[in-house]
Motif scaffolding. Sequence first.
Motif, PDB file in Angstrom:
ATOM      1  N   GLU A 254      29.030  23.871  35.842  1.00 52.13           N
ATOM      2  CA  GLU A 254      29.215  24.713  37.031  1.00 52.13           C
ATOM      3  C   GLU A 254      30.286  25.784  36.819  1.00 52.13           C
ATOM      4  O   GLU A 254      30.127  26.920  37.244  1.00 52.13           O
ATOM      5  N   LEU A 255      31.379  25.403  36.134  1.00 54.21           N
ATOM      6  CA  LEU A 255      32.450  26.394  35.934  1.00 54.21           C
ATOM      7  C   LEU A 255      32.018  27.463  34.926  1.00 54.21           C
ATOM      8  O   LEU A 255      32.230  28.657  35.126  1.00 54.21           O
ATOM      9  N   ASN A 261      34.184  28.064  41.534  1.00 53.60           N
ATOM     10  CA  ASN A 261      35.497  28.357  40.946  1.00 53.60           C
ATOM     11  C   ASN A 261      36.590  27.435  41.488  1.00 53.60           C
ATOM     12  O   ASN A 261      37.776  27.722  41.380  1.00 53.60           O
ATOM     13  N   ILE A 263      36.928  22.792  42.244  1.00 56.11           N
ATOM     14  CA  ILE A 263      36.194  21.532  42.057  1.00 56.11           C
ATOM     15  C   ILE A 263      36.729  20.453  43.004  1.00 56.11           C
ATOM     16  O   ILE A 263      37.947  20.274  43.126  1.00 56.11           O
ATOM     17  N   CYS A 282      39.807  20.793  34.661  1.00 56.10           N
ATOM     18  CA  CYS A 282      40.127  21.815  35.672  1.00 56.10           C
ATOM     19  C   CYS A 282      41.512  22.414  35.447  1.00 56.10           C
ATOM     20  O   CYS A 282      41.680  23.643  35.523  1.00 56.10           O
ATOM     21  N   VAL A 287      41.668  25.915  37.210  1.00 51.75           N
ATOM     22  CA  VAL A 287      40.802  25.888  38.391  1.00 51.75           C
ATOM     23  C   VAL A 287      41.389  24.920  39.417  1.00 51.75           C
ATOM     24  O   VAL A 287      41.812  23.823  39.065  1.00 51.75           O
TER      25      VAL A 287
END
Length: 366
Positions: A254-255, A261, A263, A282, A287
């Motif tokens: 996903e990132l 952007n 989680i 992350c 993130v």
Amino acid sequence: MKIARIEAIPYAIPYTHPLRFASGEVHTADHVLIRVHTDDGIIGTADAPPRPYTYGETQTSIRTIVQDIFGPQVIGLDIFDREKVRQVMDRTIHNQVAKGALDIAIWDAIGQAVKTPVHKLLGGFTDSMRVSHMLGFRPAEELLEEALRFGEQYGITTFKLKVGRRPLALDIEACRVLREGLGENVEIYLDANRGWTANEAMEVLRQTEDLGLTMLEEPCDAKETLSRKRLVERSPIPIVADESVPTAGDVSRELLSGGANAICIKTARSGFTEATEILGLCTGLGVDVTMGNQIDTQIGSLATVTFGAAHQATTRKAGELSNFLDMTDDLLADPLVIKDGRIFVRNVPGVGAGIDETKLAHYRQD
Ligand code: MUC
Ligand code: MG
């Protein structure tokens, strides 16, 4: 110290009122209590909340996978050999909530074995988290009344509003009523549970730009790859991935594909072991993370705060730790307390999830 026996006990505790959201609704906590017994009498405990509309697991599937698939392969393993347990669980795909609960119960047993609180073993950053409360679908005035009551009674100043309805005006109106009624100093963010398309989500963000919303979680299905990437690029606020990212591999996808952007980490579906990997990923990539709620009981919320309070990055935002307040009862012998908007970890060996055996006997369904 070896794993001697594993219990997967189904139980059901009614909610005071249903929690409704775009992908489903919950009337009863029909969960599975997981207990890992060691050969010298330690019992590790965790809660497994089945979410068929999110991951496809049910109360029956969780019991079956733990008792019939994982159980025979992990009984006899040393409680400290978590990577061996993981190797067993990796051989079966999906079933994240069953895996998460088994992992947490093993961590709980390890904490008791080494006579140390698990939040210390995980990182020991602090002893509490700020609480964010999740508001399900309800008429706007009732939502405001609930938020004001939770602010007054528990000192909660952060709310996650469930959205994802059509027409979009329903949720836009709810955001407006909450902002006007709660004032500027209360944090409000949204979770659409895939209820909209990416373009509908963009329209809602456009119409709520003046309301100071801080995040939008799972606006649409992550499979809408290109539209979601476009939404992430244009959104003025972080787009949080939740049910699209139960594993570290999902987080990478996903990132790196631009589908999110920020989680949401949930211990109920990632356990402490995979949640640790997700958090490392992350922070390494820069993130933001949030500690989410899988519509947890007190046992599940205690696991969330145990992990969340243990790390610096997870304490920056309020954790979703209060939905057990909507339940009529709970199995935790020593109830969780929310005071001045915070929940504390337990400074006892393990996680501290002592079970009220009389209540378990009453609510168990086997
Ligand atoms: C959330 O954050 O989405 C609703 C469905 C689910 O799986 O978790 C809850 C809360
Ligand atoms: Mg969510």
